[in-house]
Design a protein around this motif. Sequence first.
Motif: not given
Length: 658
Positions: A389-414
């Motif tokens: 069987e093959v499971s093709t890659g799929k795009q993770v929606p913005f809502e599921e990674v929003r918190e991760e993006l917020a943490r990364e943005h804060a760390q980058a700003e710091r």
Amino acid sequence: MLQKLRERSSGWVATIIIGLLMIPFVFVVDQSYLGGMGANNVAQVKAPPAWWPGAPAWWPVSMLWEHEEVSGDEFRQRFEQERMRQREAMGDQFDPRQFESAENKRRVLEQLVDEKALVLAARRAGVTVSDAALREYIRQIPAFQADGKFDATRYQLALASQVPPLPPRRFEDMVRQGLMQSLIPSGLAASAFATDAEVDRLLRLSAETRDVEVALLPLPEEDAAPVSDEETRAWYEGHRADYLRPETVTIEYVEVDAAQLPEPAPADEATLRRRYEEEKSRFVEPERRLASHILVRVEPDADEAARKAAEEKAQRLAAQARAEGADFAALAREHSEDPGSRDAGGDLGWVERGTMVAPFEEALFAMQPGEVRGPVQTDFGYHVLQLREVSTGKQVPFEEVREELAREHAQAERERAYSELSGRLTDLVYQNPSTLEPAAKAVGLEVRRLGPFSRDEATGIAAAPEVKRAAFSEILIEDGTASDPIELGPNRSVVLRVVEHTPEQARPLEEVRDQVVAAVRADRRARAAAEAAEALVKRLQAGEALAEVAAAAGAEVTPLPGLPRGAPVPTPQVNRAVFEAEAPAEGKPSAGRVALPDGRQVLYVVTAVHPGNPEELPAEQRQQVRRQLAELDGAAAADAYVRQLRQRFRVEVREEQL
């Protein structure tokens, strides 16, 4: 007129005049042209020409002498390499100021002189390294290889990455010289061998055991006699190194720590969505493949016939697995030699890229669902693959990674705020390195002070090895200027300046008088213990039993039958003394004493010696001992060769150039 000058210039008078004119020239030309040492060199190894071994060393005959120079640059480069090696090996214990000692410099120079002596000896012996041998040696250097083969691109990049970049021609010359200087000593080392008698003797000694009795004597009562001023002064003068006040420094510093900076403002929705779109490829679930396999294992040392048989078996299994109605799981359970998946019918579960060896992964990710492929060869053997069987890659929606993006943005700003602040502080400090106050005030940071502290008593930020190393560095102590930024961890750094320095110095006698008196009393007690123990040893050597002698001294006897050589029993010092003692004569034990670090004495009596039995050692281990003994003899022969060269050649050193 000109004709007369030409005529006169051809006679003996002209010869004298030319000779007189050359005298001042001798004193201004570089001495290396005349067989002397060049002005920029620190050492020279010289030898008379091979065809005239007794040639004198005075000029102009000295011009015929062969020589090798150790340049100042060469010495400094080797000294820095040794500094880096010791710093890496010793870590926090590395003392940069102690490393700069004259003894260390002379030791490094002696290594270079030995190397130059070997080069000179090799050249005089006609040793040459062919271009083919040079190329083959370089091709075998692991740093220049990719997948076990020489890679010209990697070779060029490795040389270019050196500081300064190393041209290939110069590197080849260095390697050629290294091979030249090592050929004779390595040949001597390789020619060494160990006889059966030598191996047997070593085995008998190394496996020797001794029957021993020991007794730990109690210390005599503490000496209560007064210690005179003369004794105190004499002990203090003879042991000044025991009463030193350690070197100390006081520093001022400015610390930049991202964790102490104000929290950055939260990112708005638009910023996060823009970051998501820019990095959308990060948030894709990887393609996975559900796979099974059958392994026909091939051992690494298998011969060609065994490999061929395994491949043919895998081909038969692949054909059976492709047949209509075939049960791949049943074939795997019956034939697979992979213990991890055999009982599960060859099931490997979901496989992502990067989890399997390259040939296996390339084949699996080129297959279609339901396909069987094989045999596929890897280092483990031959595989028959089934893709279920093959499971093709799929795009993770913005809502599921929003918190991760917020943490990364804060760390980058710091991190950005930290970089800007530390960079601005560094620039300001470089403009006025003699003080930290103006720079710290301009960026809103505090200048703190710490010290005085020694290397062993550093606390707070000074306990960090990097800070301690900088604080006690000679350049910061002498110049009083600010250091470069010192990284203490992620997004944390410090700039420091030494404001006070007190060198190591002797503490006055009056300050340490009590310690000196105590040391004198301890020494008296230790000497009294040694004298008493020596008297008891004489009684043992006269034939008295250790039990009687020890009982009279208030000590107990501990028997140690079959004590092995090198064991730290009862202590390393006692074991060493026991095995250095003579073997007991017939009916007469071998007795002695050992002083322990705390001043106590140990009596020992060796009653029997049991040599090791060489026949008990397996043949493989015996051969290993033979190789080790030959390597030791070979190394000693190579070292003796270098020492003999140093005696034959003349070595000149310029101490002032070190």
